[in-house]
Design a protein around this motif. Sequence first.
Motif, short mmCIF file in Angstrom:
data_model
loop_
_atom_site.label_atom_id
_atom_site.label_comp_id
_atom_site.label_asym_id
_atom_site.label_seq_id
_atom_site.Cartn_x
_atom_site.Cartn_y
_atom_site.Cartn_z
N GLU A 37 -8.08 -6.76 -9.86
CA GLU A 37 -8.24 -7.11 -8.44
C GLU A 37 -6.89 -7.24 -7.74
OE1 GLU A 37 -9.79 -10.72 -5.65
OE2 GLU A 37 -10.81 -10.42 -7.55
N SER A 38 -5.94 -7.94 -8.35
CA SER A 38 -4.64 -8.10 -7.69
C SER A 38 -3.87 -6.78 -7.64
CB SER A 38 -3.82 -9.19 -8.37
OG SER A 38 -3.56 -8.83 -9.72
N ALA A 39 -4.01 -5.95 -8.68
CA ALA A 39 -3.34 -4.66 -8.67
C ALA A 39 -3.92 -3.76 -7.59
CB ALA A 39 -3.45 -3.99 -10.04
N ILE A 40 -5.23 -3.80 -7.43
CA ILE A 40 -5.89 -3.01 -6.39
C ILE A 40 -5.45 -3.48 -5.02
CG2 ILE A 40 -8.13 -2.51 -5.31
CD1 ILE A 40 -9.31 -2.69 -8.20
N ARG A 41 -5.42 -4.80 -4.82
CA ARG A 41 -5.00 -5.37 -3.54
C ARG A 41 -3.57 -4.96 -3.20
NH1 ARG A 41 -7.25 -9.27 -0.49
NH2 ARG A 41 -8.83 -9.70 -2.05
N MET A 42 -2.66 -5.01 -4.19
CA MET A 42 -1.27 -4.61 -3.95
C MET A 42 -1.17 -3.12 -3.62
SD MET A 42 0.65 -7.18 -3.92
CE MET A 42 2.19 -6.32 -3.88
N THR A 43 -1.96 -2.29 -4.29
CA THR A 43 -1.95 -0.86 -4.02
C THR A 43 -2.44 -0.58 -2.60
OG1 THR A 43 -2.30 -0.38 -6.35
CG2 THR A 43 -2.81 1.39 -4.79
N LEU A 44 -3.48 -1.29 -2.16
CA LEU A 44 -3.97 -1.13 -0.79
C LEU A 44 -2.90 -1.56 0.22
CD1 LEU A 44 -7.67 -2.34 -1.11
CD2 LEU A 44 -6.87 -0.02 -0.65
N LEU A 45 -2.20 -2.66 -0.07
CA LEU A 45 -1.13 -3.12 0.82
C LEU A 45 0.00 -2.10 0.90
CD1 LEU A 45 -0.93 -6.92 -0.05
CD2 LEU A 45 -1.73 -5.89 2.08
N ASP A 46 0.33 -1.49 -0.25
CA ASP A 46 1.37 -0.44 -0.26
C ASP A 46 0.94 0.74 0.60
OD1 ASP A 46 3.08 -1.85 -1.89
OD2 ASP A 46 2.49 -0.81 -3.74
N ALA A 47 -0.33 1.13 0.50
CA ALA A 47 -0.83 2.25 1.30
C ALA A 47 -0.80 1.91 2.79
CB ALA A 47 -2.24 2.63 0.87
N LEU A 48 -1.21 0.70 3.15
CA LEU A 48 -1.19 0.28 4.55
C LEU A 48 0.24 0.22 5.08
CD1 LEU A 48 -3.90 -2.53 4.50
CD2 LEU A 48 -4.10 -0.25 5.51
N SER A 49 1.16 -0.26 4.26
CA SER A 49 2.56 -0.33 4.67
C SER A 49 3.15 1.06 4.88
CB SER A 49 3.36 -1.09 3.60
OG SER A 49 4.71 -1.17 3.96
N ALA A 50 2.83 1.99 3.99
CA ALA A 50 3.31 3.37 4.14
C ALA A 50 2.73 3.99 5.42
CB ALA A 50 2.94 4.20 2.92
N ALA A 51 1.46 3.70 5.70
CA ALA A 51 0.83 4.23 6.92
C ALA A 51 1.52 3.66 8.16
CB ALA A 51 -0.65 3.90 6.93
N ALA A 52 1.83 2.35 8.14
CA ALA A 52 2.52 1.73 9.28
C ALA A 52 3.89 2.35 9.48
CB ALA A 52 2.64 0.22 9.06
N ASP A 53 4.61 2.64 8.40
CA ASP A 53 5.93 3.28 8.51
C ASP A 53 5.80 4.68 9.11
OD1 ASP A 53 7.20 1.10 7.46
OD2 ASP A 53 7.38 1.93 5.43
N GLU A 54 4.79 5.43 8.67
CA GLU A 54 4.59 6.79 9.18
C GLU A 54 4.24 6.77 10.67
OE1 GLU A 54 1.75 10.28 7.71
OE2 GLU A 54 2.67 9.13 6.06
N ILE A 55 3.39 5.85 11.06
CA ILE A 55 3.01 5.73 12.48
C ILE A 55 4.22 5.32 13.31
CG2 ILE A 55 1.60 4.43 14.12
CD1 ILE A 55 -0.53 4.30 11.84
N THR A 56 5.05 4.42 12.78
CA THR A 56 6.25 3.98 13.49
C THR A 56 7.18 5.14 13.78
OG1 THR A 56 6.14 1.72 12.67
CG2 THR A 56 8.31 2.52 13.32
N GLN A 57 7.33 6.06 12.82
CA GLN A 57 8.20 7.21 13.04
C GLN A 57 7.70 8.06 14.21
OE1 GLN A 57 8.62 9.32 9.35
NE2 GLN A 57 9.98 7.79 8.49
#
Length: 172
Positions: A37-57
């Motif tokens: 559960e915690s590994a899945i949650r961290m992976t989802l957060l990483d994906a959301l963070s990468a998406a936010a970075d891409e949108i910011t660009q």
Amino acid sequence: MDLTSYVNNLGREFATLAEAGGEETRALVERLTGPLESAIRMTLLDALSAAADEITQDLAPGSVELRLRGRDPSFVVASPPVVSLAPAVEEPTAPAADLLIAEDGPAARINVRLPEQLKAAVEEAAAKDGRSVNAWLVRAATLALQRSDRDSRQEQPVSGKRTQQSFTGWVR
């Protein structure tokens, strides 16, 4: 944003897969579900963070941030500032011809044909700035208009011509 439903859905998918594997597989999945559960949650957060970075660009000079409160992520969107090409000194009455560009307004689509070498140079410059080609071109056009407006204000002619109905020209 509550990630719990996404994590639970993935847990249910694991359980469904485990049913096909028999009793031993089901027991193994039950033991691994908690730690995963915690590994899945961290992976989802990483994906959301990468998406936010891409949108910011693409949104530059605006930005999208991913913030975490407890276990729940949220997005904070900072709109790009309004770029004003009007003179820095405020005048009592601004003429209607002052150019204002609001980058956060409605977008218009245009097709531009560029020579192949210029296109390659634009793509390279955009990549160096960490922007999309579109965001880089918007920024370059805005800066060019600012320079052009500033230069035209500095080169204002002193004399004008007289017409029958009005006087035209520039005054310092």
